[in-house]
Design a protein around this motif. Structure first.
Motif, PDB file in Angstrom:
ATOM      1  N   ILE A  59       0.839  -1.205   0.000  1.00 31.32           N
ATOM      2  CA  ILE A  59       0.000   0.000   0.000  1.00 31.32           C
ATOM      3  C   ILE A  59       0.874   1.255   0.000  1.00 31.32           C
ATOM      4  O   ILE A  59       0.615   2.218  -0.744  1.00 31.32           O
ATOM      5  N   SER A  60       1.912   1.267   0.832  1.00 32.52           N
ATOM      6  CA  SER A  60       2.784   2.437   0.939  1.00 32.52           C
ATOM      7  C   SER A  60       3.510   2.713  -0.372  1.00 32.52           C
ATOM      8  O   SER A  60       3.608   3.867  -0.814  1.00 32.52           O
ATOM      9  N   ILE A  61       4.020   1.668  -1.003  1.00 30.82           N
ATOM     10  CA  ILE A  61       4.737   1.861  -2.274  1.00 30.82           C
ATOM     11  C   ILE A  61       3.767   2.317  -3.357  1.00 30.82           C
ATOM     12  O   ILE A  61       4.113   3.154  -4.205  1.00 30.82           O
ATOM     13  N   ALA A  62       2.537   1.791  -3.340  1.00 32.07           N
ATOM     14  CA  ALA A  62       1.536   2.245  -4.311  1.00 32.07           C
ATOM     15  C   ALA A  62       1.229   3.733  -4.125  1.00 32.07           C
ATOM     16  O   ALA A  62       1.121   4.486  -5.111  1.00 32.07           O
ATOM     17  N   VAL A  63       1.099   4.162  -2.865  1.00 32.24           N
ATOM     18  CA  VAL A  63       0.870   5.590  -2.587  1.00 32.24           C
ATOM     19  C   VAL A  63       2.052   6.425  -3.076  1.00 32.24           C
ATOM     20  O   VAL A  63       1.879   7.500  -3.673  1.00 32.24           O
ATOM     21  N   ALA A  64       3.271   5.931  -2.841  1.00 29.39           N
ATOM     22  CA  ALA A  64       4.470   6.663  -3.274  1.00 29.39           C
ATOM     23  C   ALA A  64       4.536   6.759  -4.793  1.00 29.39           C
ATOM     24  O   ALA A  64       4.882   7.822  -5.340  1.00 29.39           O
ATOM     25  N   ILE A  65       4.224   5.672  -5.488  1.00 27.31           N
ATOM     26  CA  ILE A  65       4.244   5.692  -6.958  1.00 27.31           C
ATOM     27  C   ILE A  65       3.211   6.675  -7.488  1.00 27.31           C
ATOM     28  O   ILE A  65       3.495   7.465  -8.405  1.00 27.31           O
ATOM     29  N   PHE A  66       2.025   6.638  -6.899  1.00 26.50           N
ATOM     30  CA  PHE A  66       0.993   7.577  -7.341  1.00 26.50           C
ATOM     31  C   PHE A  66       1.425   9.017  -7.106  1.00 26.50           C
ATOM     32  O   PHE A  66       1.262   9.881  -7.980  1.00 26.50           O
ATOM     33  N   THR A  67       1.973   9.289  -5.927  1.00 23.99           N
ATOM     34  CA  THR A  67       2.378  10.653  -5.588  1.00 23.99           C
ATOM     35  C   THR A  67       3.503  11.150  -6.479  1.00 23.99           C
ATOM     36  O   THR A  67       3.479  12.291  -6.962  1.00 23.99           O
ATOM     37  N   ALA A  68       4.509  10.309  -6.722  1.00 21.45           N
ATOM     38  CA  ALA A  68       5.698  10.751  -7.453  1.00 21.45           C
ATOM     39  C   ALA A  68       5.518  10.731  -8.967  1.00 21.45           C
ATOM     40  O   ALA A  68       6.065  11.589  -9.668  1.00 21.45           O
ATOM     41  N   GLU A  69       4.743   9.765  -9.494  1.00 24.10           N
ATOM     42  CA  GLU A  69       4.730   9.548 -10.933  1.00 24.10           C
ATOM     43  C   GLU A  69       3.402   9.871 -11.620  1.00 24.10           C
ATOM     44  O   GLU A  69       3.404  10.177 -12.808  1.00 24.10           O
ATOM     45  N   ILE A  70       2.303   9.772 -10.912  1.00 22.36           N
ATOM     46  CA  ILE A  70       1.003   9.861 -11.576  1.00 22.36           C
ATOM     47  C   ILE A  70       0.232  11.122 -11.197  1.00 22.36           C
ATOM     48  O   ILE A  70      -0.370  11.771 -12.062  1.00 22.36           O
ATOM     49  N   ALA A  71       0.252  11.488  -9.938  1.00 22.74           N
ATOM     50  CA  ALA A  71      -0.552  12.622  -9.459  1.00 22.74           C
ATOM     51  C   ALA A  71      -0.108  13.923 -10.117  1.00 22.74           C
ATOM     52  O   ALA A  71       1.094  14.146 -10.321  1.00 22.74           O
TER      53      ALA A  71
END
Length: 308
Positions: A106-118
């Motif tokens: 979950i944490s890595i998914a949040v980080a990927i979304f924050t850094a790469e997608i959002a």
């Protein structure tokens, strides 16, 4: 003649001033280095003193309790002189493993979304929120777990108690998720944009670029984030005490009240005499936690050194 003498003396004065300034800077630098060295030595001395004191006190338990009984027995009855800590050791490992299993993806998914997608406007909102969540005291999470999570689990599962590994793991996941996410976010953001552009130039999609280029290059930072999160989960006390049930028994399922090293220490340390086997057993538990934390820190250092 006086003018000539003044002109001859002026360079000497400037040289003297330069020498004074250089000497002053040199002394300041030496004092600063000495201060830094003394600070490091003091810090090392404090850490060494803690390890020696806790370790020496904890090892005294083996004068009255065998190594086999302490580490492999599940019977914890201090009033009957039985000090088996296997229940708490296994509970700690189970709780940490369950927390890792839930929190890491979950944490890595949040980080990927924050850094790469959002989009940028959403990043400016998410990152401060995660930073604020990191700073919330653990007892607040524990109180929310006690008053909201446990009644919810009772209602959903139909159990009488609701305390146990599941409740404790959920609380710990909420606690460590901001820490792991923010460190992972920094690790992903640190990957060079040239690698992303090269991947896109070869025809890769965004998802292919993230999972085949960005994540492998950020793996060292991601592992560091996960291990730091687990180090906090292992040493967490108050939040776990409030939701795990604090019963010295093995957990046969996720909803069975149990106990871990930290919860047992904080519940019993006030009631024992210092020069007693019971107290030495609690100190040995603290020493085990200290060893686990140091091992995790050493692993992080090794990962950074090798650049995994």
């Amino acid at each position: 003649m006086a003018k000539i003498e003044y002109e001859l003396q002026e360079p000497k004065l400037l040289i003297n001033r330069d020498n004074v300034v250089k000497r002053k800077v040199y002394v300041q630098n030496r004092l600063f280095k000495l201060f830094c060295l003394l600070s490091v030595l003091f810090l090392g001395l404090v850490l060494l003193s803690i390890i020696v004191f806790i370790g020496r006190t904890g090892l005294l338990v083996f004068k009255d309790v065998s190594f086999k009984e302490f580490f492999f027995s599940t019977t914890w009855e201090p009033f009957e002189e039985k000090y088996g800590a296997a229940t708490f050791i296994l509970g700690t490992l189970e709780l940490t493993g369950l927390t890792l299993l839930i929190a890491a993806p979950i944490s890595i998914a949040v980080a990927i979304f924050t850094a790469e997608i959002a989009p940028d406007w959403l990043k400016r909102i998410l990152r401060p929120i995660l930073d604020l969540l990191v700073g919330i005291p653990s007892i607040v999470y524990g109180y929310l777990g006690l008053t909201i999570l446990i009644p919810f689990l009772r209602k959903v599962t139909g159990t009488m108690m609701g305390d146990g590994l599941l409740a404790a793991a959920i609380v710990l996941v909420i606690m460590v998720l901001p820490t792991i996410s923010r460190i992972s976010d920094d690790a992903i953001s640190a990957v060079s944009s040239d690698l992303r552009e090269a991947s896109y130039a070869l025809g890769a999609s965004r998802m292919q670029t993230i999972f085949r280029v960005v994540i492998p290059h950020a793996s060292s930072g991601l592992l560091t984030a996960i291990i730091l999160g687990m180090a906090r989960a292992i040493g967490e006390t108050m939040a776990v005490v409030m939701v795990i049930g604090n019963t010295p028994q093995l957990a046969h399922d996720l909803l069975t009240p149990t106990a871990v090293l930290t919860s047992n220490i904080v519940n019993q340390i006030i009631d024992v005499e210092f020069d007693s086997t019971w107290n030495y057993a609690l100190y040995m538990m603290a020493f085990l936690l200290l060893i686990l934390s140091n091992v995790l820190i050493i692993i992080i250092r090794k990962l950074r050194t090798k650049g995994v």
